[in-house]
Write a protein that holds these residues in place. Sequence first.
Motif, PDB file in Angstrom:
ATOM      1  N   THR A  58      -0.510  -5.532  -4.744  1.00  0.00           N
ATOM      2  CA  THR A  58      -0.527  -4.088  -4.547  1.00  0.00           C
ATOM      3  C   THR A  58      -1.047  -3.462  -5.839  1.00  0.00           C
ATOM      4  O   THR A  58      -1.531  -4.156  -6.714  1.00  0.00           O
ATOM      5  CB  THR A  58       0.882  -3.574  -4.190  1.00  0.00           C
ATOM      6  N   ASP A  62      -5.422  -2.681  -4.644  1.00  0.00           N
ATOM      7  CA  ASP A  62      -5.065  -2.522  -3.238  1.00  0.00           C
ATOM      8  C   ASP A  62      -5.316  -1.097  -2.767  1.00  0.00           C
ATOM      9  O   ASP A  62      -5.718  -0.881  -1.614  1.00  0.00           O
ATOM     10  CB  ASP A  62      -3.606  -2.902  -3.024  1.00  0.00           C
ATOM     11  N   SER A  63      -5.107  -0.124  -3.625  1.00  0.00           N
ATOM     12  CA  SER A  63      -5.379   1.268  -3.270  1.00  0.00           C
ATOM     13  C   SER A  63      -6.854   1.466  -2.943  1.00  0.00           C
ATOM     14  O   SER A  63      -7.203   2.122  -1.947  1.00  0.00           O
ATOM     15  CB  SER A  63      -4.956   2.191  -4.418  1.00  0.00           C
ATOM     16  N   HIS A  64      -7.728   0.888  -3.747  1.00  0.00           N
ATOM     17  CA  HIS A  64      -9.167   0.993  -3.476  1.00  0.00           C
ATOM     18  C   HIS A  64      -9.552   0.184  -2.244  1.00  0.00           C
ATOM     19  O   HIS A  64     -10.430   0.600  -1.471  1.00  0.00           O
ATOM     20  CB  HIS A  64      -9.959   0.526  -4.689  1.00  0.00           C
TER      21      HIS A  64
END
Length: 215
Positions: A58, A62-64
Motif C-alpha cells: 500500500t 498503490d495510490s498511483h
Amino acid sequence: MTRVRMDLFVSLDGYTSTTARSPENPMGEDWGRLTAAYSATRTFHEHVFGDISGTGTTGIDDSHAAAFFKGVGAEIMGAAMFGLHSFPDDPDWKGWWADQPPFGTPVYILTHSAPRPSIPMQGGTTFHFRNTRIEDVLAEATEAAAGMDVRIGGGVGTAREFLRAGLVDELHLLVAPIVLGRGTRLWDDLAGLDLTHKVTTEVAESGTIHVTFTR
C-alpha cells in the motif's frame, strides 16, 4: 471532458524498455525491474491477478496504481504492446491477458495488419484494430469513452508518437531507482513538455519517483 492520459515506466537514465526482446520477454528482459514497485501493489494484484486477499503493498505506489484504473473509457496501444510482433502468425492470439483483460473498455490496437476482426473478451474489453492516423484513432476512442478519459497504453513508440503530436493531457512517469544504460530512450527529440504542462513529483516508499505532467 475527456482527457488523454498516459502512464510510463522509465529508469533513472531515461530508458523505457530494453532491446533484448523475445516471446518470453516481449517488453525486454529488464521490464520486471522497471515495473517491480507497480506489480507489487495491492491494486495490481486485485486488477491483474484477481487476488482480493489483500496481498500487495500500500502507500504511494498503490495510490498511483489505483488512479491508473479509474475514469478510463477507452484505451489505445501499439501492436507490440498487444503482442502482434511476438506472435504475428497466430490467428487466435488475443493478447497477454487471458480471457478477461483488466481494461473493461474498448481497446484500439495500432497495427499495419489492420483491417482484422474485432475481438470481444470477457469483462467488457473489446480489441479493435486500426491502421490510420493516430488523430483519427483518438477521435474514435474519445467518442467511445463517452466523456471518460482515453488512456494511451504504450509501448514506447506509440507513446512517443502521441507526445510528439502534442495529444497528451496528462503523463505520469514511474521512475524506477535503477540505471539501465540501454534500450529505448523516452525523451530524445521530445524537449519542452515541462513548458506546456505543470510538473509535480512524489517519492514512494519503494524509491520510485512519480513525476506527473498535467496540461
